[in-house]
Design an enzyme around this catalytic site. Structure first.
Site, PDB file in Angstrom:
ATOM      1  N   THR A  66      -5.076  12.169   7.392  1.00  0.00           N
ATOM      2  CA  THR A  66      -3.664  12.231   7.799  1.00  0.00           C
ATOM      3  C   THR A  66      -3.509  13.261   8.920  1.00  0.00           C
ATOM      4  OG1 THR A  66      -3.020  11.624   5.584  1.00  0.00           O
ATOM      5  CG2 THR A  66      -1.321  12.629   6.938  1.00  0.00           C
TER       6      THR A  66
ATOM      7  N   ASN B 159      -2.727  19.865   1.856  1.00  0.00           N
ATOM      8  CA  ASN B 159      -3.857  19.121   2.428  1.00  0.00           C
ATOM      9  C   ASN B 159      -3.632  18.838   3.916  1.00  0.00           C
ATOM     10  OD1 ASN B 159      -5.633  17.175   3.316  1.00  0.00           O
ATOM     11  ND2 ASN B 159      -5.581  15.959   1.454  1.00  0.00           N
TER      12      ASN B 159
ATOM     13  N   LYS C 195       5.151   2.414  -3.058  1.00  0.00           N
ATOM     14  CA  LYS C 195       5.001   3.828  -3.430  1.00  0.00           C
ATOM     15  C   LYS C 195       5.139   3.943  -4.931  1.00  0.00           C
ATOM     16  CE  LYS C 195       4.331   7.763  -1.200  1.00  0.00           C
ATOM     17  NZ  LYS C 195       3.609   7.963   0.072  1.00  0.00           N
TER      18      LYS C 195
ATOM     19  N   LYS D 107       5.542   1.951   8.445  1.00  0.00           N
ATOM     20  CA  LYS D 107       4.343   2.635   8.953  1.00  0.00           C
ATOM     21  C   LYS D 107       3.151   1.692   9.108  1.00  0.00           C
ATOM     22  CE  LYS D 107       3.694   6.343   6.664  1.00  0.00           C
ATOM     23  NZ  LYS D 107       3.255   7.290   5.620  1.00  0.00           N
TER      24      LYS D 107
ATOM     25  N   LYS E 145       0.855  -1.186   0.000  1.00  0.00           N
ATOM     26  CA  LYS E 145       0.000   0.000   0.000  1.00  0.00           C
ATOM     27  C   LYS E 145       0.888   1.231   0.000  1.00  0.00           C
ATOM     28  CE  LYS E 145      -4.213   1.696   0.766  1.00  0.00           C
ATOM     29  NZ  LYS E 145      -3.913   2.594  -0.363  1.00  0.00           N
TER      30      LYS E 145
ATOM     31  N   SER F 137      -7.305   4.880   4.517  1.00  0.00           N
ATOM     32  CA  SER F 137      -7.254   4.175   3.229  1.00  0.00           C
ATOM     33  C   SER F 137      -7.578   2.687   3.445  1.00  0.00           C
ATOM     34  CB  SER F 137      -5.870   4.296   2.596  1.00  0.00           C
ATOM     35  OG  SER F 137      -5.816   5.432   1.767  1.00  0.00           O
TER      36      SER F 137
HETATM   37  P1  NAD Z   1       0.014  18.554  -0.703  1.00  0.00           P
HETATM   38  O1  NAD Z   1       0.538  18.487  -2.073  1.00  0.00           O
HETATM   39  O2  NAD Z   1      -1.435  18.793  -0.492  1.00  0.00           O
HETATM   40  O3  NAD Z   1       0.799  19.676   0.138  1.00  0.00           O
HETATM   41  C1  NAD Z   1       2.174  19.825   0.134  1.00  0.00           C
HETATM   42  C2  NAD Z   1       2.449  21.268   0.495  1.00  0.00           C
HETATM   43  O4  NAD Z   1       3.841  21.464   0.718  1.00  0.00           O
HETATM   44  C3  NAD Z   1       2.049  22.259  -0.604  1.00  0.00           C
HETATM   45  O5  NAD Z   1       1.369  23.335  -0.021  1.00  0.00           O
HETATM   46  C4  NAD Z   1       3.384  22.749  -1.167  1.00  0.00           C
HETATM   47  O6  NAD Z   1       3.319  24.058  -1.678  1.00  0.00           O
HETATM   48  C5  NAD Z   1       4.240  22.679   0.076  1.00  0.00           C
HETATM   49  N1  NAD Z   1       5.674  22.638  -0.186  1.00  0.00           N
HETATM   50  C6  NAD Z   1       6.349  21.970  -1.144  1.00  0.00           C
HETATM   51  N2  NAD Z   1       7.663  22.228  -1.038  1.00  0.00           N
HETATM   52  C7  NAD Z   1       7.803  23.061   0.015  1.00  0.00           C
HETATM   53  C8  NAD Z   1       8.922  23.670   0.639  1.00  0.00           C
HETATM   54  N3  NAD Z   1      10.151  23.476   0.214  1.00  0.00           N
HETATM   55  N4  NAD Z   1       8.691  24.457   1.712  1.00  0.00           N
HETATM   56  C9  NAD Z   1       7.449  24.666   2.166  1.00  0.00           C
HETATM   57  N5  NAD Z   1       6.374  24.125   1.621  1.00  0.00           N
HETATM   58  C10 NAD Z   1       6.551  23.326   0.565  1.00  0.00           C
HETATM   59  O7  NAD Z   1       0.484  17.205  -0.001  1.00  0.00           O
HETATM   60  P2  NAD Z   1      -0.086  16.529   1.308  1.00  0.00           P
HETATM   61  O8  NAD Z   1      -1.011  15.459   0.879  1.00  0.00           O
HETATM   62  O9  NAD Z   1      -0.529  17.545   2.282  1.00  0.00           O
HETATM   63  O10 NAD Z   1       1.221  15.828   1.849  1.00  0.00           O
HETATM   64  C11 NAD Z   1       2.213  16.558   2.554  1.00  0.00           C
HETATM   65  C12 NAD Z   1       3.256  15.596   3.071  1.00  0.00           C
HETATM   66  O11 NAD Z   1       2.620  14.646   3.905  1.00  0.00           O
HETATM   67  C13 NAD Z   1       3.976  14.790   1.992  1.00  0.00           C
HETATM   68  O12 NAD Z   1       5.308  14.593   2.363  1.00  0.00           O
HETATM   69  C14 NAD Z   1       3.253  13.473   1.976  1.00  0.00           C
HETATM   70  O13 NAD Z   1       4.066  12.409   1.533  1.00  0.00           O
HETATM   71  C15 NAD Z   1       2.912  13.339   3.439  1.00  0.00           C
HETATM   72  N6  NAD Z   1       1.771  12.475   3.676  1.00  0.00           N
HETATM   73  C16 NAD Z   1       0.558  12.785   3.142  1.00  0.00           C
HETATM   74  C17 NAD Z   1      -0.498  11.907   3.346  1.00  0.00           C
HETATM   75  C18 NAD Z   1      -1.862  12.202   2.808  1.00  0.00           C
HETATM   76  O14 NAD Z   1      -2.747  11.360   2.981  1.00  0.00           O
HETATM   77  N7  NAD Z   1      -2.094  13.353   2.229  1.00  0.00           N
HETATM   78  C19 NAD Z   1      -0.316  10.745   4.083  1.00  0.00           C
HETATM   79  C20 NAD Z   1       0.929  10.483   4.644  1.00  0.00           C
HETATM   80  C21 NAD Z   1       1.973  11.363   4.411  1.00  0.00           C
END
Ligand code: NAD
Length: 463
Positions: free
Chosen positions: A224, A255, A140, A128, A104, A392
């Protein structure tokens, strides 16, 4: 339970000036498994693994299997652009380990995607899912692309093309993709539809993170952040924090970053700084996450807050760099953007005494050591962001059994999983006198190695 707020729109923006979109030439690469001295994200995962293995004995077979991904697929996706030209994009899907169940993991669309990164993220998914006790392994996927440079139709064709390329590698009982950075419910809907089209039948459990109308789960959007919130509330209790006295900086107002900021703001935490890829804001008083998101959506970036709308009048804030946000004088730093943000170069400047990792791998092992010595506590990614994969999992269960749970049911099922994972991991950390990341790895490795041993190890065959 925090009140639900209207979610931010994450739909990638359309940009008609396609000629200006840089086409990234893919470089064939292999994650460095052999040379731990070589600084790659994958070498960080192996350093974390080795640190945990100092505290527990697992079979040689299990250790050997965890040093490498089970299988990796590299694909070239041809994309017909709106102007009729043909471009190609490189994509990857990695299955790291499937001893505890089907693999996953999300799919990332980003210009910096690489096989090294995807493999590392698949490793972290393995740890995780085991750390929170889900019946999954880790995987992934990713495509090297700047999704904001594509039109919506091009993005749909790319998403469907990616699924056609990896179709034989995924499936509801094999490997289940989900959203990650710059992919969202709409992208998952296109991908799920492509799976159904190829299969000539409905397979809703093949992809999670879908919109509700396509078999998605209630509560996935903020899962998350909510998982991280439940974990942080346990930490708050354990450390007798008074939320109103805790100042917070959030890197990555996407997000997950937006939702956790809103939840903490509702509890009275003082939100002092937020950032996205284009800039950061610092406030003297607390920032209002909802207004910032509204302005961000209108203006396209956080900087827009300075020159549009009423937030400028409401709060006293200044523009700072992303690097400065990480070093802001706050109690709690939330990392919700990308990996490798706190490294040996800036770790000594971090003032926050608690770091909540919502992004995967935002702190390198060298930075971990520096932070630990300076007395900072890291609530690690493999625990803090596991709410997303947990919901999920709920979506997968509902799809397989034809169920539809309410948001209340989803939250009710999520909370005990997160709080007991925190309790188990905090207990291990105390017993072993180690940090929470190492404790989470120990917890996960016990389950994974048991799974490997139960399938028959060398010692089993030797009697
Ligand atoms: P997203 O794309 O909605 O948000 C990412 C944000 O980070 C965006 O606002 C982007 O502009 C910002 N960003 C990118 N580079 C940056 C930088 N250098 N400095 C500051 N901000 C920066 O993604 P998300 O779904 O919110 O995920 C965020 C993180 O959480 C990722 O690393 C992702 O792998 C992890 N994550 C997300 C989920 C999920 O379900 N959404 C689950 C587990 C882990």
């Amino acid at each position: 339970m925090p009140k639900k707020k209207s979610p931010p729109k994450q739909e990638p923006q359309k940009n008609h000036s396609l000629k200006t979109a840089p086409e990234k030439k893919p470089t064939p690469e292999t994650p460095s498994h052999k040379n731990p001295q070589q600084e790659t994200t994958f070498s960080h995962t192996q350093a974390q693994l080795q640190k945990a293995l100092k505290h527990l004995k697992i079979s040689e077979d299990a250790e050997t299997l965890l040093e490498h991904p089970k299988e990796s697929l590299q694909v070239t996706i041809p994309l017909r652009m709106d102007d009729g030209s043909l471009k190609t994009f490189q994509g990857y899907r990695v299955h790291y380990n499937d001893v505890l169940g089907p693999t996953k993991g999300g799919i990332r669309f980003h210009p910096q995607v690489s096989l090294d990164e995807v493999t590392s993220l698949a490793f972290w998914m393995t740890i995780k899912t085991a750390a929170v006790g889900l019946p999954f392994g880790g995987a992934k996927g990713g495509v090297i692309v700047d999704p904001k440079s594509l039109s919506k139709k091009e993005l749909e064709r790319l998403s469907r093309g990616y699924i056609r390329a990896i179709y034989d590698f995924i499936g509801p009982d094999k490997d289940i993709p989900a959203p990650d950075v710059y992919t969202n419910g709409l992208v998952m809907a296109w991908m799920a539809d492509e799976v159904n089209t190829i299969a000539r039948k409905q397979i809703p459990a093949a992809i999670t993170g879908k919109p509700i109308s396509q078999g998605g789960s209630q509560g996935r959007e903020e899962a998350t952040a909510l998982g991280a919130y439940y974990v942080l509330k346990e930490h708050e209790k354990a450390n007798s924090w008074a939320p109103k006295k805790i100042t917070v900086a959030v890197q990555g107002f996407g997000n997950a970053g937006y939702h956790i900021t809103q939840m903490l703001h509702d509890d009275g935490y003082q939100i002092k700084a937020v950032s996205d890829s284009k800039g950061a804001l610092l406030a003297k008083k607390t920032l209002d996450p909802k207004s910032i998101m509204e302005h961000k959506e209108k203006a396209g970036k956080l900087e827009g807050v300075f020159c549009h709308g009423t937030v400028c009048d409401l709060v006293d804030h200044e523009k700072i760099t992303n690097a400065a946000l990480l070093e802001a004088d706050v109690d709690l730093l939330i990392l919700a953007a990308l990996e490798n943000q706190i490294t040996k170069d800036n770790a000594k400047n971090i003032k926050a005494k608690t770091i909540l990792e919502i992004a995967n791998g935002p702190t390198t092992p060298e930075a971990d050591e520096i932070l630990e010595k300076s007395g900072s506590v890291i609530i690690p990614d493999v625990l803090a962001n596991s709410g997303g994969v947990t919901v999920s999992y709920f979506e997968w269960v509902q799809n397989k059994r034809g169920l539809q749970w309410t948001e209340k049911q989803v939250h009710k099922k999520l909370k005990p999983i997160m709080t007991s994972a925190y309790a188990d991991i905090a207990k291990i950390a105390k017993e072993k006198k180690t940090d929470l990341r190492t404790a989470a790895y120990i917890h996960a490795l016990k389950r994974i190695s048991q799974g490997i041993d139960d399938k028959g190890t060398a010692s089993y065959f030797q009697g």
